[in-house]
Design a protein around this motif. Structure first.
Motif, PDB file in Angstrom:
ATOM      1  N   LEU A  71       0.857  -1.182   0.000  1.00 51.13           N
ATOM      2  CA  LEU A  71       0.000   0.000   0.000  1.00 51.13           C
ATOM      3  C   LEU A  71       0.891   1.229   0.000  1.00 51.13           C
ATOM      4  CD1 LEU A  71      -2.356  -1.223   2.863  1.00 51.13           C
ATOM      5  CD2 LEU A  71      -2.739  -1.477   0.406  1.00 51.13           C
ATOM      6  N   SER A  72       0.607   2.179  -0.871  1.00 49.14           N
ATOM      7  CA  SER A  72       1.572   3.265  -1.055  1.00 49.14           C
ATOM      8  C   SER A  72       0.900   4.598  -1.353  1.00 49.14           C
ATOM      9  CB  SER A  72       2.525   2.901  -2.196  1.00 49.14           C
ATOM     10  OG  SER A  72       3.455   3.930  -2.435  1.00 49.14           O
ATOM     11  N   LYS A  73       1.517   5.657  -0.834  1.00 53.04           N
ATOM     12  CA  LYS A  73       1.142   7.009  -1.230  1.00 53.04           C
ATOM     13  C   LYS A  73       1.823   7.385  -2.546  1.00 53.04           C
ATOM     14  CE  LYS A  73       0.668   8.694   3.546  1.00 53.04           C
ATOM     15  NZ  LYS A  73       1.145   9.705   4.512  1.00 53.04           N
ATOM     16  N   LEU A  74       2.839   6.624  -2.903  1.00 48.17           N
ATOM     17  CA  LEU A  74       3.636   6.890  -4.096  1.00 48.17           C
ATOM     18  C   LEU A  74       3.219   5.944  -5.213  1.00 48.17           C
ATOM     19  CD1 LEU A  74       7.073   7.002  -2.240  1.00 48.17           C
ATOM     20  CD2 LEU A  74       5.582   8.950  -2.770  1.00 48.17           C
ATOM     21  N   PRO A  75       3.259   6.382  -6.455  1.00 50.26           N
ATOM     22  CA  PRO A  75       2.867   5.507  -7.566  1.00 50.26           C
ATOM     23  C   PRO A  75       3.686   4.226  -7.627  1.00 50.26           C
ATOM     24  CG  PRO A  75       3.013   7.784  -8.302  1.00 50.26           C
ATOM     25  CD  PRO A  75       3.568   7.751  -6.914  1.00 50.26           C
ATOM     26  N   LEU A  76       3.038   3.130  -7.991  1.00 49.65           N
ATOM     27  CA  LEU A  76       3.666   1.811  -8.068  1.00 49.65           C
ATOM     28  C   LEU A  76       3.393   1.172  -9.427  1.00 49.65           C
ATOM     29  CD1 LEU A  76       2.526   0.213  -4.665  1.00 49.65           C
ATOM     30  CD2 LEU A  76       4.780   1.171  -5.163  1.00 49.65           C
ATOM     31  N   GLU A  77       4.368   0.436  -9.911  1.00 52.36           N
ATOM     32  CA  GLU A  77       4.181  -0.405 -11.091  1.00 52.36           C
ATOM     33  C   GLU A  77       4.213  -1.859 -10.643  1.00 52.36           C
ATOM     34  OE1 GLU A  77       6.563  -1.713 -15.180  1.00 52.36           O
ATOM     35  OE2 GLU A  77       7.369  -0.109 -13.897  1.00 52.36           O
ATOM     36  N   ASP A  78       3.215  -2.617 -10.989  1.00 54.06           N
ATOM     37  CA  ASP A  78       3.124  -4.022 -10.613  1.00 54.06           C
ATOM     38  C   ASP A  78       4.156  -4.828 -11.403  1.00 54.06           C
ATOM     39  OD1 ASP A  78       2.361  -6.721 -10.192  1.00 54.06           O
ATOM     40  OD2 ASP A  78       0.261  -6.141  -9.934  1.00 54.06           O
ATOM     41  N   ALA A  95       6.868  -4.617  -6.742  1.00 52.93           N
ATOM     42  CA  ALA A  95       6.436  -3.366  -7.363  1.00 52.93           C
ATOM     43  C   ALA A  95       7.644  -2.462  -7.554  1.00 52.93           C
ATOM     44  CB  ALA A  95       5.381  -2.676  -6.508  1.00 52.93           C
ATOM     45  N   ARG A  96       7.513  -1.524  -8.491  1.00 54.99           N
ATOM     46  CA  ARG A  96       8.587  -0.569  -8.751  1.00 54.99           C
ATOM     47  C   ARG A  96       8.081   0.851  -8.521  1.00 54.99           C
ATOM     48  NH1 ARG A  96       9.794  -1.776 -13.796  1.00 54.99           N
ATOM     49  NH2 ARG A  96      11.646  -3.037 -13.387  1.00 54.99           N
ATOM     50  N   LEU A  97       8.878   1.629  -7.780  1.00 55.31           N
ATOM     51  CA  LEU A  97       8.592   3.044  -7.595  1.00 55.31           C
ATOM     52  C   LEU A  97       9.036   3.829  -8.824  1.00 55.31           C
ATOM     53  CD1 LEU A  97       9.864   3.437  -3.919  1.00 55.31           C
ATOM     54  CD2 LEU A  97       7.476   3.332  -4.666  1.00 55.31           C
ATOM     55  N   GLU A  98       8.599   5.064  -8.914  1.00 57.96           N
ATOM     56  CA  GLU A  98       8.936   5.892 -10.066  1.00 57.96           C
ATOM     57  C   GLU A  98      10.434   6.173 -10.173  1.00 57.96           C
ATOM     58  OE1 GLU A  98       5.079   8.509 -11.318  1.00 57.96           O
ATOM     59  OE2 GLU A  98       6.242   9.265  -9.627  1.00 57.96           O
ATOM     60  N   ASN A  99      11.155   6.116  -9.059  1.00 61.48           N
ATOM     61  CA  ASN A  99      12.601   6.332  -9.110  1.00 61.48           C
ATOM     62  C   ASN A  99      13.362   5.061  -9.500  1.00 61.48           C
ATOM     63  OD1 ASN A  99      12.475   4.751  -6.817  1.00 61.48           O
ATOM     64  ND2 ASN A  99      13.648   6.140  -5.507  1.00 61.48           N
ATOM     65  N   GLY A 100      12.639   3.983  -9.775  1.00 65.44           N
ATOM     66  CA  GLY A 100      13.258   2.733 -10.213  1.00 65.44           C
ATOM     67  C   GLY A 100      13.490   1.723  -9.115  1.00 65.44           C
ATOM     68  N   THR A 101      13.312   2.103  -7.860  1.00 66.70           N
ATOM     69  CA  THR A 101      13.517   1.172  -6.750  1.00 66.70           C
ATOM     70  C   THR A 101      12.448   0.080  -6.762  1.00 66.70           C
ATOM     71  OG1 THR A 101      14.467   2.937  -5.401  1.00 66.70           O
ATOM     72  CG2 THR A 101      13.726   0.959  -4.247  1.00 66.70           C
ATOM     73  N   VAL A 102      12.896  -1.158  -6.662  1.00 67.58           N
ATOM     74  CA  VAL A 102      11.991  -2.304  -6.644  1.00 67.58           C
ATOM     75  C   VAL A 102      11.750  -2.741  -5.200  1.00 67.58           C
ATOM     76  CG1 VAL A 102      11.713  -4.729  -7.315  1.00 67.58           C
ATOM     77  CG2 VAL A 102      12.689  -3.074  -8.934  1.00 67.58           C
ATOM     78  N   ILE A 146      14.618  -3.324  -2.455  1.00 68.32           N
ATOM     79  CA  ILE A 146      14.324  -3.496  -1.034  1.00 68.32           C
ATOM     80  C   ILE A 146      13.479  -4.752  -0.893  1.00 68.32           C
ATOM     81  CG2 ILE A 146      13.181  -2.487   0.987  1.00 68.32           C
ATOM     82  CD1 ILE A 146      13.577   0.273  -0.413  1.00 68.32           C
ATOM     83  N   LEU A 147      13.808  -5.569   0.078  1.00 62.64           N
ATOM     84  CA  LEU A 147      13.029  -6.778   0.377  1.00 62.64           C
ATOM     85  C   LEU A 147      12.500  -6.655   1.794  1.00 62.64           C
ATOM     86  CD1 LEU A 147      14.062 -10.462  -0.325  1.00 62.64           C
ATOM     87  CD2 LEU A 147      13.128  -9.801   1.884  1.00 62.64           C
ATOM     88  N   VAL A 148      11.202  -6.853   1.936  1.00 65.77           N
ATOM     89  CA  VAL A 148      10.594  -6.785   3.264  1.00 65.77           C
ATOM     90  C   VAL A 148       9.681  -7.987   3.456  1.00 65.77           C
ATOM     91  CG1 VAL A 148      10.588  -4.263   3.125  1.00 65.77           C
ATOM     92  CG2 VAL A 148       8.490  -5.522   2.629  1.00 65.77           C
ATOM     93  N   GLY A 149       9.313  -8.202   4.707  1.00 63.61           N
ATOM     94  CA  GLY A 149       8.279  -9.193   4.954  1.00 63.61           C
ATOM     95  C   GLY A 149       8.476 -10.006   6.202  1.00 63.61           C
ATOM     96  N   ASP A 150       7.497 -10.868   6.418  1.00 57.62           N
ATOM     97  CA  ASP A 150       7.565 -11.871   7.479  1.00 57.62           C
ATOM     98  C   ASP A 150       8.315 -13.057   6.891  1.00 57.62           C
ATOM     99  OD1 ASP A 150       7.260 -13.761   9.419  1.00 57.62           O
ATOM    100  OD2 ASP A 150       5.067 -13.807   9.361  1.00 57.62           O
ATOM    101  N   LEU A 151       9.592 -13.153   7.220  1.00 62.78           N
ATOM    102  CA  LEU A 151      10.422 -14.235   6.696  1.00 62.78           C
ATOM    103  C   LEU A 151      10.397 -15.447   7.608  1.00 62.78           C
ATOM    104  CD1 LEU A 151      13.457 -12.163   5.341  1.00 62.78           C
ATOM    105  CD2 LEU A 151      11.227 -12.658   4.271  1.00 62.78           C
ATOM    106  N   ASP A 223      10.369 -10.474  11.323  1.00 60.29           N
ATOM    107  CA  ASP A 223      10.004  -9.528  10.266  1.00 60.29           C
ATOM    108  C   ASP A 223      11.217  -8.673   9.913  1.00 60.29           C
ATOM    109  OD1 ASP A 223       6.825  -9.861  10.336  1.00 60.29           O
ATOM    110  OD2 ASP A 223       7.606  -9.859  12.395  1.00 60.29           O
ATOM    111  N   HIS A 224      11.455  -8.538   8.618  1.00 56.96           N
ATOM    112  CA  HIS A 224      12.742  -7.997   8.188  1.00 56.96           C
ATOM    113  C   HIS A 224      12.602  -6.956   7.089  1.00 56.96           C
ATOM    114  CE1 HIS A 224      14.981 -11.242  10.310  1.00 56.96           C
ATOM    115  NE2 HIS A 224      13.860 -11.928  10.071  1.00 56.96           N
ATOM    116  N   ILE A 225      13.598  -6.062   7.031  1.00 55.98           N
ATOM    117  CA  ILE A 225      13.782  -5.134   5.918  1.00 55.98           C
ATOM    118  C   ILE A 225      15.226  -5.271   5.452  1.00 55.98           C
ATOM    119  CG2 ILE A 225      13.812  -2.728   5.160  1.00 55.98           C
ATOM    120  CD1 ILE A 225      11.675  -2.124   7.259  1.00 55.98           C
ATOM    121  N   TRP A 226      15.386  -5.662   4.191  1.00 57.97           N
ATOM    122  CA  TRP A 226      16.704  -5.800   3.573  1.00 57.97           C
ATOM    123  C   TRP A 226      16.813  -4.818   2.416  1.00 57.97           C
ATOM    124  CZ3 TRP A 226      17.008 -11.834   2.545  1.00 57.97           C
ATOM    125  CH2 TRP A 226      17.034 -12.521   3.772  1.00 57.97           C
ATOM    126  N   ALA A 227      18.041  -4.519   2.027  1.00 63.06           N
ATOM    127  CA  ALA A 227      18.273  -3.692   0.844  1.00 63.06           C
ATOM    128  C   ALA A 227      19.522  -4.180   0.130  1.00 63.06           C
ATOM    129  CB  ALA A 227      18.421  -2.224   1.227  1.00 63.06           C
TER     130      ALA A 227
END
Length: 262
Positions: A71-78, A95-102, A146-151, A223-227
């Motif tokens: 869920l995002s306030k910023l545009p996403l590409e599926d 998803a990909r943000l407009e700046n190219g970050t996946v 960026i990788l996130v989630g319940d691992l 629960d983790h956040i990786w980059a």
């Protein structure tokens, strides 16, 4: 672009829509990744979240189980999803943000109760899932991601309340830790939370079975956040909102946050 991202196993997005709205209102992350939504996408309360500014969503769902949403306030590409281990579960979406970050949002299988695939198919599925994650990262090494989630794995000794007691408990067994580490290494992923908070006990999950979870504090960091290394230095402000575990009718997980300045 600077944005704050959060990941949270919500344990039913429909049942706990009010908690999601509270987090959106009080903490206002730019991007909120949810796992264990337990709902088809068309039944998720996305219109309610859009009213709070989260007008962009990429999600995969199924009735009663699993389910992941960005869920995002910023545009996403599926960018689609991967079905590791061929389980047919809604456990990944990208998803990909407009700046190219996946952004990859994962819900790794929990693995059942017994850490032995010969008597517990779910544990075998978890190991197979992690192995296929490793192979995918090895074949298409991620960048600007960026990788996130319940691992569903607490890898470090200080990611659990008692390392010795949990060595034979699913989520902290050496074979699971090794499999997660292999997937992390294959993608070159940096554990952003531990980059920012390198020392000390850190938990994001406390069992429902504990009547006084806060006092007992028998937690695990599941629960983790990786980059990826090319952007990991842009991360800061990591935190786990422990207090959320104490909200009324809570998830057994607390949300994990990080800010990226890209």
């Amino acid at each position: 672009m600077s944005f704050t991202l959060a990941t949270w196993n919500i344990n039913s997005v429909r049942l706990r829509a009010g908690l999601v709205e509270r987090l959106m209102t009080e903490e206002a992350p730019d991007i909120l990744c949810l796992q264990e939504c337990k709902s088809p996408v068309d039944k998720m309360p996305l219109a309610q979240f859009a009213e709070l500014g989260y007008t962009h969503c990429v999600a995969r769902g199924q009735k009663g189980y699993n389910g992941v949403a960005i869920l995002s306030k910023l545009p996403l590409e599926d960018l689609g999803e991967m079905d590791f281990a061929g389980l047919g579960h809604a456990r990944h979406v990208a998803a990909r943000l407009e700046n190219g970050t996946v952004i990859h949002n994962f819900y790794v299988p929990a693995g059942g109760d017994k850490p032995d695939r010969t008597v517990n198919d779910k544990f075998g599925q978890k190991l197979d899932y992690l192995t296929e994650m490793r192979d995918w990262f090895r074949e298409s090494r991620p960048e600007n991601a960026i990788l996130v989630g319940d691992l569903n794995i607490a890898p470090r000794e200080d990611d659990v309340w008692n390392h010795k007691q949990l060595l034979k408990i699913v989520s902290h067994t050496p074979i699971e830790v090794d499999h997660l580490g292999a997937a992390q290494e294959a993608g070159g992923w940096i554990d952003v939370t531990r980059q920012d908070i390198p020392e000390g006990n850190l938990y994001s999950w406390w069992s429902y079975r504990s009547p006084d979870w806060d006092a007992a504090d028998k937690g695990r960091r599941l629960d983790h956040i990786w980059a990826t290394p090319d952007i990991s230095s842009a991360a800061s402000g990591s935190r786990i909102l422990r207090a959320v575990r104490g909200w009324e009718q809570p998830s057994d997980h607390a949300p994990v946050f990080a800010t990226f300045d890209l």
